[in-house]
Design a protein around this motif. Structure first.
Motif, mmCIF file in Angstrom:
data_model
loop_
_atom_site.group_PDB
_atom_site.id
_atom_site.type_symbol
_atom_site.label_atom_id
_atom_site.label_comp_id
_atom_site.label_asym_id
_atom_site.label_seq_id
_atom_site.Cartn_x
_atom_site.Cartn_y
_atom_site.Cartn_z
ATOM 1 N N GLU A 1 15.108 33.449 -72.768
ATOM 2 C CA GLU A 1 14.883 32.842 -74.563
ATOM 3 C C GLU A 1 14.758 33.590 -75.351
ATOM 4 O O GLU A 1 14.249 35.224 -74.335
ATOM 5 N N TRP A 2 15.686 34.114 -76.412
ATOM 6 C CA TRP A 2 14.634 35.043 -77.699
ATOM 7 C C TRP A 2 14.494 34.590 -79.129
ATOM 8 O O TRP A 2 13.332 33.864 -78.325
ATOM 9 N N VAL A 3 15.341 33.911 -79.003
ATOM 10 C CA VAL A 3 14.987 32.823 -81.038
ATOM 11 C C VAL A 3 15.179 32.210 -80.843
ATOM 12 O O VAL A 3 15.990 31.068 -81.012
ATOM 13 N N GLY A 4 17.385 32.170 -81.696
ATOM 14 C CA GLY A 4 18.321 31.591 -82.165
ATOM 15 C C GLY A 4 19.494 32.092 -81.819
ATOM 16 O O GLY A 4 19.790 33.367 -82.008
ATOM 17 N N PRO A 5 20.926 31.531 -82.308
ATOM 18 C CA PRO A 5 21.987 32.009 -82.997
ATOM 19 C C PRO A 5 21.854 33.545 -83.865
ATOM 20 O O PRO A 5 22.881 33.839 -83.749
ATOM 21 N N ALA A 6 21.071 33.470 -85.244
ATOM 22 C CA ALA A 6 21.086 34.521 -85.808
ATOM 23 C C ALA A 6 21.019 36.117 -85.127
ATOM 24 O O ALA A 6 21.621 37.021 -85.171
ATOM 25 N N LEU A 7 19.643 35.772 -84.090
ATOM 26 C CA LEU A 7 19.325 36.857 -83.333
ATOM 27 C C LEU A 7 20.082 36.870 -81.586
ATOM 28 O O LEU A 7 20.250 38.691 -81.714
ATOM 29 N N ASP A 8 19.807 35.618 -81.389
ATOM 30 C CA ASP A 8 20.768 35.942 -79.857
ATOM 31 C C ASP A 8 22.121 36.652 -79.923
ATOM 32 O O ASP A 8 23.009 37.354 -79.104
ATOM 33 N N ILE A 9 22.807 36.083 -80.955
ATOM 34 C CA ILE A 9 24.787 36.640 -81.161
ATOM 35 C C ILE A 9 24.375 38.315 -81.330
ATOM 36 O O ILE A 9 25.048 38.934 -80.604
ATOM 37 N N LYS A 10 23.498 39.554 -82.193
ATOM 38 C CA LYS A 10 23.121 40.460 -82.437
ATOM 39 C C LYS A 10 22.986 40.983 -81.135
ATOM 40 O O LYS A 10 23.157 42.179 -80.856
ATOM 41 N N MET A 11 21.910 40.397 -80.182
ATOM 42 C CA MET A 11 21.827 41.052 -79.378
ATOM 43 C C MET A 11 22.671 41.107 -77.983
ATOM 44 O O MET A 11 22.344 41.225 -76.830
ATOM 45 N N GLY A 12 23.789 40.438 -78.517
ATOM 46 C CA GLY A 12 25.163 40.048 -76.872
ATOM 47 C C GLY A 12 25.237 39.248 -76.180
ATOM 48 O O GLY A 12 25.285 39.030 -74.695
ATOM 49 N N PHE A 13 23.706 38.635 -75.772
ATOM 50 C CA PHE A 13 23.359 37.789 -74.161
ATOM 51 C C PHE A 13 25.072 37.312 -73.967
ATOM 52 O O PHE A 13 25.000 36.341 -72.416
ATOM 53 N N TYR A 14 25.076 36.644 -75.433
ATOM 54 C CA TYR A 14 26.598 36.528 -74.502
ATOM 55 C C TYR A 14 27.201 36.782 -73.761
ATOM 56 O O TYR A 14 28.089 35.871 -73.039
ATOM 57 N N LYS A 15 27.201 37.855 -74.028
ATOM 58 C CA LYS A 15 28.738 38.328 -72.957
ATOM 59 C C LYS A 15 27.870 38.908 -71.158
ATOM 60 O O LYS A 15 28.751 39.496 -71.000
ATOM 61 N N VAL A 16 26.874 38.324 -71.237
ATOM 62 C CA VAL A 16 26.602 37.970 -69.320
ATOM 63 C C VAL A 16 25.703 36.930 -68.780
ATOM 64 O O VAL A 16 25.925 37.012 -68.427
ATOM 65 N N ALA A 17 25.633 36.363 -70.118
ATOM 66 C CA ALA A 17 24.851 34.954 -69.946
ATOM 67 C C ALA A 17 25.732 34.205 -70.943
ATOM 68 O O ALA A 17 25.084 33.243 -72.190
ATOM 69 N N PRO A 18 26.619 33.150 -70.346
ATOM 70 C CA PRO A 18 27.633 32.656 -71.300
ATOM 71 C C PRO A 18 26.907 30.924 -71.184
ATOM 72 O O PRO A 18 27.769 30.002 -72.080
ATOM 73 N N TYR A 19 26.265 30.275 -70.918
ATOM 74 C CA TYR A 19 25.732 29.412 -70.977
ATOM 75 C C TYR A 19 24.513 28.982 -71.625
ATOM 76 O O TYR A 19 23.317 29.553 -71.765
ATOM 77 N N TYR A 20 24.380 28.971 -72.750
ATOM 78 C CA TYR A 20 23.699 28.500 -74.151
ATOM 79 C C TYR A 20 22.710 26.885 -74.112
ATOM 80 O O TYR A 20 23.189 25.963 -74.625
ATOM 81 N N TYR A 21 21.588 26.654 -74.509
ATOM 82 C CA TYR A 21 20.967 26.050 -74.586
ATOM 83 C C TYR A 21 19.667 25.266 -75.671
ATOM 84 O O TYR A 21 19.337 26.014 -75.917
ATOM 85 N N SER A 22 19.954 24.114 -76.459
ATOM 86 C CA SER A 22 19.210 23.404 -77.094
ATOM 87 C C SER A 22 17.575 23.935 -76.351
ATOM 88 O O SER A 22 17.403 23.633 -75.314
ATOM 89 N N GLY A 23 16.692 24.285 -77.513
ATOM 90 C CA GLY A 23 15.300 24.135 -77.092
ATOM 91 C C GLY A 23 14.300 22.892 -76.783
ATOM 92 O O GLY A 23 14.739 22.080 -77.940
ATOM 93 N N TRP A 24 13.093 23.459 -76.759
ATOM 94 C CA TRP A 24 12.186 22.612 -76.946
ATOM 95 C C TRP A 24 11.122 23.141 -76.354
ATOM 96 O O TRP A 24 10.159 22.439 -77.122
#
Length: 376
Positions: free
Chosen positions: A235-258
């Motif tokens: 987990e990192w933060v949310g879409p704004a920062l996560d997309i800049k970190m490039g996580f979607y390239k190596v871990a494509p499953y993104y879940y809502s948080g609690w």
């Protein structure tokens, strides 16, 4: 003129004069010098603006890091502007002077005057510190700001940080965070067991009870660890920062948080450095930190809603955790809170304050915001 007419005319005239007098006084600035709170000889007031104060502030974020890093950069600039240059804060991003997760100790010892980071990183010092960042299924950004400012949270925070020679301010809020990026989909609670996941704070302790192995990593090491399989999720933060970190390239499953519905960031000063500041410099920092806290919270929201659309265009799989994971998470949270409260009276005291305020807030939200969101 009869007596009744005379009294009526007199009353109207008197009222007009009184109103006119009020209006006249309103056109005059209040002269606070007639009611001084500090004597002219008070050395904490800098009458000579030529005297310059310089403070060192280190952060846990890289230089120009979006929102969190740039927010602190703007804070430093604002201090320079409103002080007319009499107060300068030298900013040291992560690792330029102090390692990312060493800023607490460096500030406590006086090596630096201030730092910007997150309270949950210091739970090893006192488990109660993680509560000041927030709790899973707990405060939203608005609620935690309310508790801190008007519910006694800030007073508790400063009381416990004072034992480490520190004086904290609210330094921003990430707003609600997402539940993380996973290399494989989570289809049941069973899929959580054995995962190595970067996740700090109370959220990490709750996830541990679900069978996850929590790992604490600084920002610069997360992507590489995820790519190489050193960790299975983050987990990192949310879409704004996560997309800049490039996580979607190596871990494509993104879940809502609690686990972090409104995480507090801190702007914390060495207590001795703070107490040595002139009174007007303290006021400037208080005002600028309030602006920092507000701006960062709102900027996260603004950037997240735009980044979410970008993630959809990248075909990122947006999902929600299965119900058995949610149920297990709520059960695990109760266990963690009970265990921590039993082991640490500071934790118990802070959590009691949070729990009381959160229950009041939930009752209000149910009949106001909750109703509205369900209808919108």
């Amino acid at each position: 003129m009869n007596r009744r007419d005379f009294l009526t005319t007199a009353a109207v005239t008197s009222g007009a004069l009184a109103l006119n007098g009020c209006n006249e006084s309103n056109r005059q600035a209040i002269d606070y010098s007639k009611h001084p709170q500090k004597s002219i000889g008070d050395k904490s007031v800098h009458i000579n603006r030529a005297k310059k104060t310089v403070l060192k502030l280190a952060t846990s974020w890289p230089a120009h890091f979006p929102i969190m890093g740039t927010g602190v950069e703007h804070f430093v600039q604002r201090i320079k502007e409103i002080s007319g240059g009499s107060l300068e804060i030298k900013l040291y991003p992560k690792n330029t002077l102090i390692p990312a997760l060493a800023v607490f100790d460096a500030c406590s010892s006086g090596q630096i005057d201030a730092f910007h980071s997150g309270p949950y990183y210091w739970k090893g010092k006192n488990s109660a510190f993680s509560l000041f960042s927030g709790i899973p299924f707990g405060f939203t950004a608005e609620e935690v700001n309310s508790w801190m400012t008007y519910g006694g949270g800030l007073e508790l925070w400063r009381e416990y940080y004072a034992k480490y020679n520190l004086y904290p301010f609210l330094g921003g809020n990430t707003n609600i965070q997402m539940g993380g990026w996973y290399r494989k989909p989570i289809e049941s609670l069973e899929d959580m067991k054995g995962l190595k996941m970067r996740i700090p704070g109370l959220g990490g302790e709750v996830f541990a009870k679900l069978g996850v192995n929590p790992v604490l990593l600084p920002a610069g090491e997360i992507y590489t660890s995820l790519e190489r399989g050193v960790i299975d999720a983050t987990e990192w933060v949310g879409p704004a920062l996560d997309i800049k970190m490039g996580f979607y390239k190596v871990a494509p499953y993104y879940y809502s948080g609690w686990h972090e519905p409104g995480s507090v960031l801190e702007l914390t000063f060495n207590k001795q450095s703070w107490e040595k500041l002139a009174s007007e410099h303290k006021s400037m920092i208080e005002v600028a930190s309030t602006e920092l806290n507000s701006n960062m919270t709102h900027e996260f929201h603004a950037e997240n809603i735009k980044a979410l659309q970008q993630l959809k265009e990248l075909d990122v799989k947006l999902s929600q955790f299965p119900q058995d994971v949610m149920d297990a998470g709520k059960k695990a949270l109760k266990e963690v809170l009970a265990e921590q409260s039993g082991a640490n009276k500071d934790f118990a005291r802070v959590y009691s304050s949070i729990d009381n305020y959160l229950n009041l807030s939930k009752a209000w939200s149910d009949v106001s915001l909750g109703y509205f969101l369900n209808q919108r």
